[in-house]
Design a protein around this motif. Structure first.
Motif, PDB file in Angstrom:
ATOM      1  N   TRP A  38      -8.660  38.610 -20.129  1.00 14.10           N
ATOM      2  CA  TRP A  38      -9.023  39.387 -18.948  1.00 14.10           C
ATOM      3  C   TRP A  38     -10.673  39.041 -18.905  1.00 14.10           C
ATOM      4  CZ3 TRP A  38      -8.400  45.190 -17.097  1.00 14.10           C
ATOM      5  CH2 TRP A  38      -8.628  45.112 -16.018  1.00 14.10           C
ATOM      6  N   LEU A  39     -11.282  39.510 -19.780  1.00 18.17           N
ATOM      7  CA  LEU A  39     -12.822  39.525 -19.650  1.00 18.17           C
ATOM      8  C   LEU A  39     -13.230  37.862 -19.685  1.00 18.17           C
ATOM      9  CD1 LEU A  39     -12.352  42.425 -20.291  1.00 18.17           C
ATOM     10  CD2 LEU A  39     -14.485  42.308 -21.876  1.00 18.17           C
ATOM     11  N   GLY A  40     -12.251  37.133 -20.511  1.00 20.07           N
ATOM     12  CA  GLY A  40     -12.869  35.749 -20.378  1.00 20.07           C
ATOM     13  C   GLY A  40     -12.597  35.027 -19.156  1.00 20.07           C
ATOM     14  N   HIS A  41     -12.035  35.835 -18.278  1.00 21.18           N
ATOM     15  CA  HIS A  41     -11.820  35.015 -16.716  1.00 21.18           C
ATOM     16  C   HIS A  41     -12.339  35.882 -15.814  1.00 21.18           C
ATOM     17  CE1 HIS A  41      -8.976  32.946 -19.599  1.00 21.18           C
ATOM     18  NE2 HIS A  41      -9.056  31.775 -18.756  1.00 21.18           N
ATOM     19  N   THR A  42     -13.436  36.811 -16.113  1.00 16.53           N
ATOM     20  CA  THR A  42     -13.950  37.619 -15.101  1.00 16.53           C
ATOM     21  C   THR A  42     -15.593  37.169 -15.016  1.00 16.53           C
ATOM     22  OG1 THR A  42     -12.532  39.478 -15.922  1.00 16.53           O
ATOM     23  CG2 THR A  42     -14.400  40.143 -14.729  1.00 16.53           C
ATOM     24  N   ASP A  43     -15.980  37.210 -13.711  1.00 15.84           N
ATOM     25  CA  ASP A  43     -17.418  36.808 -13.523  1.00 15.84           C
ATOM     26  C   ASP A  43     -18.456  37.830 -14.261  1.00 15.84           C
ATOM     27  OD1 ASP A  43     -19.353  35.818 -11.158  1.00 15.84           O
ATOM     28  OD2 ASP A  43     -19.766  38.114 -11.586  1.00 15.84           O
ATOM     29  N   LEU A  44     -19.552  36.999 -14.859  1.00 15.21           N
ATOM     30  CA  LEU A  44     -20.302  37.472 -15.833  1.00 15.21           C
ATOM     31  C   LEU A  44     -20.979  38.615 -15.214  1.00 15.21           C
ATOM     32  CD1 LEU A  44     -21.790  34.782 -18.020  1.00 15.21           C
ATOM     33  CD2 LEU A  44     -20.579  36.537 -18.585  1.00 15.21           C
ATOM     34  N   GLY A  45     -21.264  38.441 -13.835  1.00 14.64           N
ATOM     35  CA  GLY A  45     -21.864  39.540 -13.172  1.00 14.64           C
ATOM     36  C   GLY A  45     -21.349  40.918 -13.026  1.00 14.64           C
ATOM     37  N   ILE A  46     -19.895  40.794 -13.030  1.00 12.04           N
ATOM     38  CA  ILE A  46     -19.088  42.173 -12.813  1.00 12.04           C
ATOM     39  C   ILE A  46     -18.965  42.425 -14.450  1.00 12.04           C
ATOM     40  CG2 ILE A  46     -16.715  42.625 -12.632  1.00 12.04           C
ATOM     41  CD1 ILE A  46     -17.840  41.946 -10.151  1.00 12.04           C
ATOM     42  N   LEU A  47     -18.850  41.613 -15.186  1.00 12.47           N
ATOM     43  CA  LEU A  47     -18.860  42.110 -16.776  1.00 12.47           C
ATOM     44  C   LEU A  47     -20.298  42.803 -17.064  1.00 12.47           C
ATOM     45  CD1 LEU A  47     -17.128  39.301 -19.022  1.00 12.47           C
ATOM     46  CD2 LEU A  47     -16.175  41.556 -17.837  1.00 12.47           C
ATOM     47  N   SER A  48     -21.002  42.303 -16.463  1.00 11.77           N
ATOM     48  CA  SER A  48     -22.532  42.982 -17.119  1.00 11.77           C
ATOM     49  C   SER A  48     -22.526  44.424 -16.280  1.00 11.77           C
ATOM     50  CB  SER A  48     -23.652  41.976 -16.244  1.00 11.77           C
ATOM     51  OG  SER A  48     -25.107  42.723 -16.441  1.00 11.77           O
ATOM     52  N   ARG A  49     -22.121  44.534 -15.037  1.00 10.76           N
ATOM     53  CA  ARG A  49     -22.139  45.732 -14.507  1.00 10.76           C
ATOM     54  C   ARG A  49     -21.196  46.753 -15.435  1.00 10.76           C
ATOM     55  NH1 ARG A  49     -20.770  44.668  -8.557  1.00 10.76           N
ATOM     56  NH2 ARG A  49     -20.894  46.821  -8.275  1.00 10.76           N
ATOM     57  N   ALA A  50     -19.983  46.309 -15.671  1.00 11.99           N
ATOM     58  CA  ALA A  50     -18.967  46.971 -16.070  1.00 11.99           C
ATOM     59  C   ALA A  50     -19.264  47.659 -17.577  1.00 11.99           C
ATOM     60  CB  ALA A  50     -17.563  46.264 -16.258  1.00 11.99           C
ATOM     61  N   LEU A  51     -19.930  46.416 -18.424  1.00  7.28           N
ATOM     62  CA  LEU A  51     -19.888  46.916 -19.782  1.00  7.28           C
ATOM     63  C   LEU A  51     -21.397  47.336 -20.185  1.00  7.28           C
ATOM     64  CD1 LEU A  51     -17.996  44.141 -21.497  1.00  7.28           C
ATOM     65  CD2 LEU A  51     -17.182  46.257 -20.714  1.00  7.28           C
ATOM     66  N   ASN A  52     -22.514  47.389 -19.024  1.00  2.24           N
ATOM     67  CA  ASN A  52     -23.936  47.824 -19.287  1.00  2.24           C
ATOM     68  C   ASN A  52     -24.551  46.982 -20.298  1.00  2.24           C
ATOM     69  OD1 ASN A  52     -25.899  49.649 -18.763  1.00  2.24           O
ATOM     70  ND2 ASN A  52     -25.435  50.952 -20.858  1.00  2.24           N
ATOM     71  N   LEU A  53     -24.459  45.595 -20.247  1.00  2.00           N
ATOM     72  CA  LEU A  53     -25.203  44.700 -21.080  1.00  2.00           C
ATOM     73  C   LEU A  53     -25.656  43.649 -19.981  1.00  2.00           C
ATOM     74  CD1 LEU A  53     -23.117  43.765 -24.373  1.00  2.00           C
ATOM     75  CD2 LEU A  53     -25.310  44.929 -23.950  1.00  2.00           C
ATOM     76  N   PRO A  54     -26.860  42.981 -20.230  1.00  2.10           N
ATOM     77  CA  PRO A  54     -27.115  41.859 -19.448  1.00  2.10           C
ATOM     78  C   PRO A  54     -26.420  40.691 -19.544  1.00  2.10           C
ATOM     79  CG  PRO A  54     -28.608  42.099 -21.484  1.00  2.10           C
ATOM     80  CD  PRO A  54     -27.515  43.299 -21.336  1.00  2.10           C
ATOM     81  N   ALA A  55     -26.272  39.788 -18.607  1.00  7.85           N
ATOM     82  CA  ALA A  55     -24.983  38.753 -18.593  1.00  7.85           C
ATOM     83  C   ALA A  55     -25.307  37.755 -19.810  1.00  7.85           C
ATOM     84  CB  ALA A  55     -25.142  38.048 -16.994  1.00  7.85           C
ATOM     85  N   ALA A  56     -26.719  37.560 -19.856  1.00  9.30           N
ATOM     86  CA  ALA A  56     -26.939  36.556 -21.148  1.00  9.30           C
ATOM     87  C   ALA A  56     -26.395  36.841 -22.297  1.00  9.30           C
ATOM     88  CB  ALA A  56     -28.520  36.531 -21.107  1.00  9.30           C
ATOM     89  N   ALA A  57     -26.039  38.362 -22.585  1.00  5.99           N
ATOM     90  CA  ALA A  57     -25.487  38.978 -23.704  1.00  5.99           C
ATOM     91  C   ALA A  57     -24.369  38.704 -23.922  1.00  5.99           C
ATOM     92  CB  ALA A  57     -25.820  40.421 -23.960  1.00  5.99           C
ATOM     93  N   LEU A  58     -23.291  38.297 -22.559  1.00  5.43           N
ATOM     94  CA  LEU A  58     -21.943  38.077 -22.751  1.00  5.43           C
ATOM     95  C   LEU A  58     -21.581  36.694 -22.547  1.00  5.43           C
ATOM     96  CD1 LEU A  58     -21.591  41.185 -20.309  1.00  5.43           C
ATOM     97  CD2 LEU A  58     -20.722  41.012 -22.712  1.00  5.43           C
ATOM     98  N   VAL A  59     -22.440  35.549 -22.321  1.00  2.00           N
ATOM     99  CA  VAL A  59     -22.185  34.203 -22.266  1.00  2.00           C
ATOM    100  C   VAL A  59     -21.332  33.817 -23.255  1.00  2.00           C
ATOM    101  CG1 VAL A  59     -24.022  33.556 -20.763  1.00  2.00           C
ATOM    102  CG2 VAL A  59     -24.279  33.529 -23.342  1.00  2.00           C
TER     103      VAL A  59
END
Ligand code: MN
Ligand code: MN
Length: 421
Positions: free
Chosen positions: A208-229
């Motif tokens: 799920w997370l691997g196929h979700t937009d990084l901007g959404i993940l950043s908001r959902a997980l409270n981390l900058p998008a760069a940390a989730l790439v």
């Protein structure tokens, strides 16, 4: 379970013959109207499931009435093969964290109601956080130690440690994860209350997370998008991590309330439900294990030379896994259809609801079975109990026997016998 083919080659229409009942038979049989079935204008190729179920019920009447005599033409239809070697022929997945072999309807079409997976985890290996959309999960630990976490829709969570002989049950849709505990690998048998669980039903967190937009993940997980790439871009399924500490650590949020209903039951340490001359059975229904609302589990030992008596289950299909030993299962499917098949360790046998059957231990060792029924309560009727519940003369007249002879029939049925003569 993850499919090696993400495009889903295991389409539902590849499942096998549904029930040994064909449309041809229905149409060729005695007119349904004779049995009070309203069929006028009914398109049998496009019936609703409830109507289909009703017709399936009626067809038994049709078959019986249309084919009353032994040896008539309709007897030529054979029972489907009802065994599958999950360890040898199951769809496989192997990675550094562990491995899995699967028997869903894609591999074993007869078993529409129950699927199984034989899973092994290496030390530090984990079956990632996931849920099953269409099936509840049951498991029995065969080797080693396993830790599970599960969350319910009420927000309660539970962490449990399992040893050999323990079972777990996670209701459909409840999020869970499995970890190998300690420095030895673990092995467990998973059972699901739908044969279709795999193709349509497993939802993994990395998928799920691997196929979700990084901007959404950043908001959902409270981390900058760069940390989730660098998070996984596809399903991990069985991952590798750290060997968990002996005592279960706090959750990410230590304040998550504990579950009020246990997901764990110590099946192997419970006393037998029934002890027989040729073995025992332990039955774990929803009565013993309340959360196990869609299945009944059983452990059965049949001693060498023993015979699990002729019987049937009015309310459930039966799915057996051979833990050890060798045996033969014979199924009676009405209409003169009888088939015997042999099985051994790692194999599954499937008996449809209501079909008569018996099991022989054909080897020198105890035949050790792990059994699932797709109903929360356990029901069986033994042939000998049934006969003994009828007048002696009536029974004698069925078989051309004398009263003296039928009086030799067992009065108190055993369940698993060694020998009677
Ligand atoms: Mn699962
Ligand atoms: Mn049975």
């Amino acid at each position: 379970m993850k499919s090696p083919d993400p495009n889903g080659s295991n389409a539902p229409d590849q499942q096998g013959k549904p029930s040994g009942f064909s449309r041809r038979q229905l149409l060729a049989g005695t007119p349904l109207a004779a049995f009070g079935v309203a069929v006028s204008g009914l398109n049998l190729g496009n019936v609703t499931s409830s109507v289909a179920a009703e017709l399936t019920e009626k067809k038994n009447s049709v078959e019986t009435a249309a084919d009353p005599s032994p040896g008539s033409e309709a007897k030529k239809e054979q029972l489907d093969d009802f065994m599958f070697d999950i360890e040898k022929d199951g769809k496989g997945w192997t990675g550094p964290g562990g491995s899995a072999k699967e028997a869903s309807v894609a591999e074993f079409p007869l078993s529409q109601s129950i699927a199984g997976v034989s899973m092994r985890l290496n030390p530090g290996g984990f079956r990632e956080l996931h849920w099953h959309a269409i099936a509840a999960e049951w498991a029995y630990v065969l080797e080693g130690h396993v830790r599970t976490t599960v969350i319910s829709p009420d927000g309660q969570a539970e962490t449990d440690d399992f040893q050999v002989g323990d079972i777990w049950y996670f209701p459909k849709g409840h999020g869970h994860a499995l970890e190998c505990l300690g420095n030895q690998p673990c092995h467990f048998l998973l059972g699901f209350d739908s044969g279709h669980f795999s193709e349509f039903g497993t939802f993994s967190v990395t998928d799920w997370l691997g196929h979700t937009d990084l901007g959404i993940l950043s908001r959902a997980l409270n981390l900058p998008a760069a940390a989730l790439v660098n998070i996984p871009k596809k399903e991990v399924y069985i991952g590798t991590g750290h060997v968990p500490p002996k005592d279960a650590p706090d959750n990410l949020n230590p304040a998550v309330p504990p579950s009020q209903s246990s997901h764990k039951f110590r099946m192997e340490t419970m006393p037998p439900t029934h002890e027989f001359s040729g073995g025992f059975i332990k039955v774990v229904s929803s009565k013993e294990f309340p959360i196990q609302r869609t299945l009944t589990a059983a452990r059965m030992d049949i001693e060498s030379g023993g015979l699990r008596e002729m019987h049937w289950h009015p309310n459930a299909d039966e799915w057996q896994f051979v833990m050890g030993g060798e045996g033969k299962v014979t199924i009676f499917g009405s209409h003169g259809r009888v088939k015997t098949m042999a099985y051994g360790p790692g194999m599954i046998s499937f008996v449809k609801q209501g079909y008569g059957h018996f099991v022989e231990n054909t080897g020198a060792e105890t035949l050790r079975l792990l059994i699932l029924f797709n109903a929360p309560t356990y029901e069986e009727i033994l042939l000998t109990s049934w006969l003994a519940a009828n007048p002696a003369q009536l029974v004698a007249d069925h078989f051309g026997l004398t009263l003296d002879q039928v009086n030799e029939f067992p009065k108190d049925s055993d369940g698993i016998i060694t020998s009677r003569i």
